[in-house]
Motif scaffolding. Structure first.
Motif, PDB file in Angstrom:
ATOM      1  N   ALA A 178       0.839  -1.197   0.000  1.00  0.00           N
ATOM      2  CA  ALA A 178       0.000   0.000   0.000  1.00  0.00           C
ATOM      3  C   ALA A 178       0.877   1.250   0.000  1.00  0.00           C
ATOM      4  N   GLY A 179       0.456   2.243  -0.755  1.00  0.00           N
ATOM      5  CA  GLY A 179       1.141   3.531  -0.734  1.00  0.00           C
ATOM      6  C   GLY A 179       2.372   3.624  -1.603  1.00  0.00           C
ATOM      7  N   VAL A 180       2.599   2.674  -2.512  1.00  0.00           N
ATOM      8  CA  VAL A 180       3.791   2.757  -3.353  1.00  0.00           C
ATOM      9  C   VAL A 180       3.695   3.979  -4.263  1.00  0.00           C
ATOM     10  N   SER A 181       4.853   4.557  -4.553  1.00  0.00           N
ATOM     11  CA  SER A 181       4.914   5.719  -5.437  1.00  0.00           C
ATOM     12  C   SER A 181       5.850   5.429  -6.596  1.00  0.00           C
ATOM     13  N   ASP A 182       5.752   6.214  -7.630  1.00  0.00           N
ATOM     14  CA  ASP A 182       6.585   6.014  -8.809  1.00  0.00           C
ATOM     15  C   ASP A 182       8.057   6.179  -8.454  1.00  0.00           C
ATOM     16  N   GLY A 183       8.886   5.210  -8.857  1.00  0.00           N
ATOM     17  CA  GLY A 183      10.316   5.256  -8.576  1.00  0.00           C
ATOM     18  C   GLY A 183      10.720   4.587  -7.276  1.00  0.00           C
ATOM     19  N   GLU A 184       9.759   4.138  -6.484  1.00  0.00           N
ATOM     20  CA  GLU A 184      10.080   3.500  -5.198  1.00  0.00           C
ATOM     21  C   GLU A 184      10.727   2.137  -5.429  1.00  0.00           C
ATOM     22  N   ARG A 185      11.721   1.793  -4.566  1.00  0.00           N
ATOM     23  CA  ARG A 185      12.415   0.504  -4.662  1.00  0.00           C
ATOM     24  C   ARG A 185      11.870  -0.438  -3.596  1.00  0.00           C
ATOM     25  N   ILE A 186      11.524  -1.649  -4.010  1.00  0.00           N
ATOM     26  CA  ILE A 186      11.055  -2.681  -3.100  1.00  0.00           C
ATOM     27  C   ILE A 186      12.068  -3.815  -3.093  1.00  0.00           C
ATOM     28  N   ARG A 187      12.520  -4.181  -1.915  1.00  0.00           N
ATOM     29  CA  ARG A 187      13.514  -5.254  -1.793  1.00  0.00           C
ATOM     30  C   ARG A 187      12.837  -6.577  -1.459  1.00  0.00           C
ATOM     31  N   LEU A 188      13.141  -7.603  -2.251  1.00  0.00           N
ATOM     32  CA  LEU A 188      12.688  -8.966  -1.980  1.00  0.00           C
ATOM     33  C   LEU A 188      13.921  -9.780  -1.611  1.00  0.00           C
ATOM     34  N   LYS A 189      14.094  -9.997  -0.327  1.00  0.00           N
ATOM     35  CA  LYS A 189      15.308 -10.635   0.175  1.00  0.00           C
ATOM     36  C   LYS A 189      15.419 -12.079  -0.312  1.00  0.00           C
ATOM     37  N   GLY A 190      16.618 -12.412  -0.804  1.00  0.00           N
ATOM     38  CA  GLY A 190      16.901 -13.780  -1.217  1.00  0.00           C
ATOM     39  C   GLY A 190      16.308 -14.194  -2.539  1.00  0.00           C
ATOM     40  N   GLN A 191      15.717 -13.260  -3.287  1.00  0.00           N
ATOM     41  CA  GLN A 191      15.106 -13.589  -4.568  1.00  0.00           C
ATOM     42  C   GLN A 191      15.985 -13.199  -5.745  1.00  0.00           C
ATOM     43  N   GLY A 192      17.240 -12.848  -5.455  1.00  0.00           N
ATOM     44  CA  GLY A 192      18.174 -12.495  -6.516  1.00  0.00           C
ATOM     45  C   GLY A 192      18.920 -13.717  -7.028  1.00  0.00           C
ATOM     46  N   ALA A 193      20.076 -13.478  -7.630  1.00  0.00           N
ATOM     47  CA  ALA A 193      20.856 -14.559  -8.221  1.00  0.00           C
ATOM     48  C   ALA A 193      21.331 -15.534  -7.140  1.00  0.00           C
ATOM     49  N   GLY A 195      23.603 -17.940  -4.786  1.00  0.00           N
ATOM     50  CA  GLY A 195      24.969 -17.858  -4.292  1.00  0.00           C
ATOM     51  C   GLY A 195      25.789 -19.046  -4.772  1.00  0.00           C
ATOM     52  N   MET A 196      27.092 -18.964  -4.528  1.00  0.00           N
ATOM     53  CA  MET A 196      27.999 -20.039  -4.924  1.00  0.00           C
ATOM     54  C   MET A 196      28.717 -20.577  -3.693  1.00  0.00           C
ATOM     55  N   GLY A 197      28.991 -21.870  -3.701  1.00  0.00           N
ATOM     56  CA  GLY A 197      29.705 -22.479  -2.596  1.00  0.00           C
ATOM     57  C   GLY A 197      28.940 -22.427  -1.291  1.00  0.00           C
ATOM     58  N   GLY A 198      27.608 -22.504  -1.373  1.00  0.00           N
ATOM     59  CA  GLY A 198      26.806 -22.452  -0.156  1.00  0.00           C
ATOM     60  C   GLY A 198      26.486 -21.049   0.310  1.00  0.00           C
ATOM     61  N   GLY A 199      26.899 -20.032  -0.456  1.00  0.00           N
ATOM     62  CA  GLY A 199      26.614 -18.650  -0.087  1.00  0.00           C
ATOM     63  C   GLY A 199      25.145 -18.326  -0.285  1.00  0.00           C
ATOM     64  N   PRO A 200      24.663 -17.263   0.376  1.00  0.00           N
ATOM     65  CA  PRO A 200      23.240 -16.903   0.267  1.00  0.00           C
ATOM     66  C   PRO A 200      22.905 -16.302  -1.089  1.00  0.00           C
ATOM     67  N   ASN A 201      21.630 -16.365  -1.441  1.00  0.00           N
ATOM     68  CA  ASN A 201      21.171 -15.715  -2.665  1.00  0.00           C
ATOM     69  C   ASN A 201      21.252 -14.196  -2.521  1.00  0.00           C
ATOM     70  N   GLY A 202      21.348 -13.532  -3.653  1.00  0.00           N
ATOM     71  CA  GLY A 202      21.259 -12.076  -3.648  1.00  0.00           C
ATOM     72  C   GLY A 202      19.803 -11.646  -3.472  1.00  0.00           C
ATOM     73  N   ASP A 203      19.573 -10.365  -3.568  1.00  0.00           N
ATOM     74  CA  ASP A 203      18.228  -9.816  -3.406  1.00  0.00           C
ATOM     75  C   ASP A 203      17.698  -9.326  -4.744  1.00  0.00           C
ATOM     76  N   LEU A 204      16.389  -9.242  -4.837  1.00  0.00           N
ATOM     77  CA  LEU A 204      15.724  -8.675  -6.009  1.00  0.00           C
ATOM     78  C   LEU A 204      15.165  -7.319  -5.623  1.00  0.00           C
ATOM     79  N   TYR A 205      15.501  -6.291  -6.395  1.00  0.00           N
ATOM     80  CA  TYR A 205      14.990  -4.946  -6.165  1.00  0.00           C
ATOM     81  C   TYR A 205      14.035  -4.587  -7.302  1.00  0.00           C
ATOM     82  N   LEU A 206      12.793  -4.282  -6.950  1.00  0.00           N
ATOM     83  CA  LEU A 206      11.790  -3.875  -7.924  1.00  0.00           C
ATOM     84  C   LEU A 206      11.643  -2.361  -7.889  1.00  0.00           C
ATOM     85  N   ILE A 207      11.829  -1.718  -9.033  1.00  0.00           N
ATOM     86  CA  ILE A 207      11.641  -0.274  -9.157  1.00  0.00           C
ATOM     87  C   ILE A 207      10.226  -0.037  -9.686  1.00  0.00           C
ATOM     88  N   ILE A 208       9.373   0.551  -8.849  1.00  0.00           N
ATOM     89  CA  ILE A 208       7.981   0.744  -9.223  1.00  0.00           C
ATOM     90  C   ILE A 208       7.847   1.853 -10.273  1.00  0.00           C
TER      91      ILE A 208
END
Length: 322
Positions: A178-193, A195-208
């Motif tokens: 609720a309340g998103v505005s144009d240009g706002e960044r939303i972080r989705l933790k762990g939904q990025g690329a 990781g390697m060697g057991g490392g954690p996934n990156g994050d996904l940032y959505l630019i509204i």
């Protein structure tokens, strides 16, 4: 990855001394401690404050943080300087029971003295996956919808040797906050690329990116719709079915309405971050018929004669004062 401004978290200037940092930490820790605080988001704030103090209270780590701070570029995802490695000291072993630190802390300082096994031997953390940023078109109607929005995207991946592999196709159901505005960044933790060697996934940032609407203009969390009126509708008054983001409403147009006049329709705008609705403003615009035939022409002439109305009378009044 997002850069953490630890000075801003504690509310101190970058040149603050150890005493000022300690005082700020104690004040904020008392304010946000989950056992006593009634404020919304207190637990998250408490973790942020604890993390900031963990770095700034230590002279060696604070110096390393200053190096990272000089390297950071405002408004861009943060990446460590080439060849960056923390000194490896300064943090006590938490034994897995400490607070949950941010990805920034874990990536920049996390392996420096905290990642120890039961016998104190270092654990390999692997390599964290790449953060991914993408623009997400959002229709105004979707900001009010209860349903999640399906988002399809691709994730880059690398092999153990660092060579690029075919991208991963991924689909998520994302609830638009609720309340998103144009240009706002939303972080989705762990939904990025991944990781390697057991490392954690990156994050996904959505630019509204709010998609321009064919009927509504956006003004903060309010909406504006232009309502075309025939001259006789504006003069005599009428009822008009006006679209909103959730169906139509009947709007009463008062007699003698003027072009450019705005009528507020409460609660029919967008939702802000508190869940409160903005308003819809109906902007009147008097529209003339595209053509005048032989039957209507005499009627306009009669109206002009009987009304005896001069829409430019103020010109002569104001001109006499010059």
């Amino acid at each position: 990855m997002e850069f953490k401004d630890y000075y801003k978290v504690l509310g101190v200037e970058p040149g603050a001394d150890d005493k000022a940092i300690k005082t700020a930490y104690r004040k904020l820790a008392r304010k946000y401690h989950p056992d006593v605080s009634q404020e919304a988001g207190a637990e998250h704030q408490f973790k942020e404050v604890a993390e900031a103090y963990e770095v700034l209270k230590n002279a060696e780590k604070r110096a390393e943080y200053e190096e990272l701070r000089r390297h950071a570029k405002h408004g861009r995802p943060f990446e460590a300087p080439p060849g960056w490695r923390p000194s490896g000291g300064g943090f006590a072993d938490q034994g897995g029971a400490g607070p949950e630190y941010s990805d920034f802390f874990e990536s920049m300082f996390g392996s420096a003295g905290r990642s120890r096994g039961p016998q104190g031997s270092s654990r390999s953390r692997g390599r964290r996956g790449q953060d991914v940023e993408m623009e997400l078109p959002v229709y105004l109607e979707e900001t009010l919808a209860a349903e999640a929005k399906k988002v399809a995207f691709q994730l880059p991946q690398q092999g153990a040797d660092g060579r690029p592999l075919p991208a991963i196709n991924k689909t998520l159901n994302v609830k638009i906050p609720a309340g998103v505005s144009d240009g706002e960044r939303i972080r989705l933790k762990g939904q990025g690329a991944p990781g390697m060697g057991g490392g954690p996934n990156g994050d996904l940032y959505l630019i509204i990116r709010l998609v321009p609407h064919p009927l509504f203009d956006v003004e903060g969390h309010n909406l504006i719709i232009t309502v075309p009126l025939a001259p006789w509708e504006a003069a005599l008054g009428t009822k008009v079915a006006v679209p909103t983001l959730k169906g139509k409403i009947m709007l009463t147009i008062a007699p003698n309405s003027q072009s450019g006049q705005r009528l507020r329709i409460k609660g029919k705008g967008l939702v802000n971050k508190l869940g409160e609705h903005g308003d819809l403003y109906a902007l009147y615009k008097i529209v003339m018929p595209g053509r005048c035939d032989e039957q209507t022409q005499p009627l306009w002439e009669q109206l002009a004669e009987k009304a005896a109305f001069d829409p430019r009378s103020e010109w002569s009044t104001r001109g006499s004062n010059l």
